[in-house]
Design an enzyme around this catalytic site. Sequence first.
Site, PDB file in Angstrom:
ATOM      1  N   LYS A 239      28.982   4.553  17.992  1.00 11.84           N
ATOM      2  CA  LYS A 239      27.743   5.055  17.397  1.00 11.84           C
ATOM      3  C   LYS A 239      26.643   4.015  17.532  1.00 11.84           C
ATOM      4  O   LYS A 239      26.920   2.820  17.450  1.00 11.84           O
ATOM      5  CB  LYS A 239      27.955   5.316  15.898  1.00 11.84           C
ATOM      6  N   ARG A 313      38.404  15.580  13.176  1.00 10.45           N
ATOM      7  CA  ARG A 313      39.206  16.784  13.431  1.00 10.45           C
ATOM      8  C   ARG A 313      40.591  16.413  13.956  1.00 10.45           C
ATOM      9  O   ARG A 313      41.540  17.193  13.831  1.00 10.45           O
ATOM     10  CB  ARG A 313      38.459  17.707  14.392  1.00 10.45           C
TER      11      ARG A 313
END
Length: 462
Positions: A239, A313
Amino acid sequence: MQELNPDDFADTALLPADTTITPTLLKIIRSETFDDFINELTPSDQQWLNRQSFAGKTGQIAWLENGQCIIGSSGEDSLSTLGHLPYQLPEGVYRLTDDASFIALLGWGLGGYRFDRYKLADRMPAKLILPDSANASELVHTIKATNLSRDLINTPAQDMAPSHLQAEVEALAETFAAEVNTTVGDELLDLECGAIHAVGRAAADGPRLMDLTWGDLDHPKITIVGKGVTFDSGGLNMKPSGGMRWMKKDMGGAAIAMGLAYLVMSQGLPIRLRMLIPAAENAVAGNAFRPGDVLDTHKGLTVEIDNTDAEGRLLLCDALSMASSEKPELIVDYATLTGAARGAVGAEIGALFSNDDALAQELMQFGRAEDDAVWPMPLHDDYDYMIKSNIADLVNSAASPYAGAVTAALFLKRFIDDVPWVHFDIMAFNIRKRPGRPEGGEAMALRSVYRYLAQRFGAIDE
Ligand code: BES
Ligand code: MN
Ligand code: ZN
């Protein structure tokens, strides 16, 4: 249900109804009855109120000559009715002249929170003696549950790594005599949890799966799951600075699941509770998982990694598959899963996905009543094409820039068999201060689900 003792009120900004300290009296003035109220006052009090621009609206506070404090209130009660008072009134002890609703009293308690682990609070919250009519146990434990979630989220990753989260789950289990089993590091591979392992294996503090169970085996089985990424650097798909800044909160789903478990256990709901917390730090090292890798998951589906930043996820898919294989009555998961959910509904609404439309609608109604906004989103199967892989059963992240929260939810759905399921994609963080909601970690969508469970399964006979 356990009886409350006076110590339980510590850090709630509330006091038991039988407190003998002489309080300052607080009177709530509803905007509809404001004129009648004014007309009964002495001319000098009337003038005072005028000078203080008091019009009986929510958020307004004024003082009368006799030392009584009056609080404005317009519209329906919510956390905003009293939630500003703990830090807007002077320190001290207060009592309402009349009864008050659960949600209004809760606002006071939730507004009293401060995160004081690294610096002392500059003042105490003003404290409210509960009216006799209040459900003290539910109030106090709702506040404690919420503050547990908040503390866990606000604690930086250095002090809230996967092993710390494990210790917190164990402490929670001990409080309520629940059972907990934790699988750490390479042992996750024996459990077939290849995805949890891959996400967390590059971190110094290894990945793990906590499995807590509580309650009577004959009661309906409810399983809650929470994303416990203790820090999300993005992994090799790292990120940028701004995106990484608040990623200590990426275990917010785990924190809320733990808060909900606390509340369910404290109220003795007649359910068989299971809580699964997959915990990992998404870090970078030589053994980090990579874009293009293919993971084996608990369900047996293979997942091609498109982006190591779509790690939540992956943690959830193994845990949800485990949850689902036991066929509980209901699975609820919480996760700070996608930026796209924030784009869709903003930071103050929980995005809700469910394979049961009636359940989704019901939860939204409970959210309204609890001042805990959650909103149904489309679990649109036709978008399944976006998570197809050429070399594996699925990719972990869609190439498309559209519907990111939907494709994340569709990914999770592939790991759920025929079991009613609700998935919350939440912010778990107040980016601005509101009454009853201090800036920082927040237990979003906790009360909606608790109220649903309490209503559906009912409280145990005493
Ligand atoms: N934890 C983030 C999602 C997130 C970011 C939630 C900011 C709340 C605030 C998650 O792991 C993530 O990085 N998601 C990616 C997914 C993408 C790579 C498909 C995202 O949303 O950008
Ligand atoms: Mn990520
Ligand atoms: Zn994440």
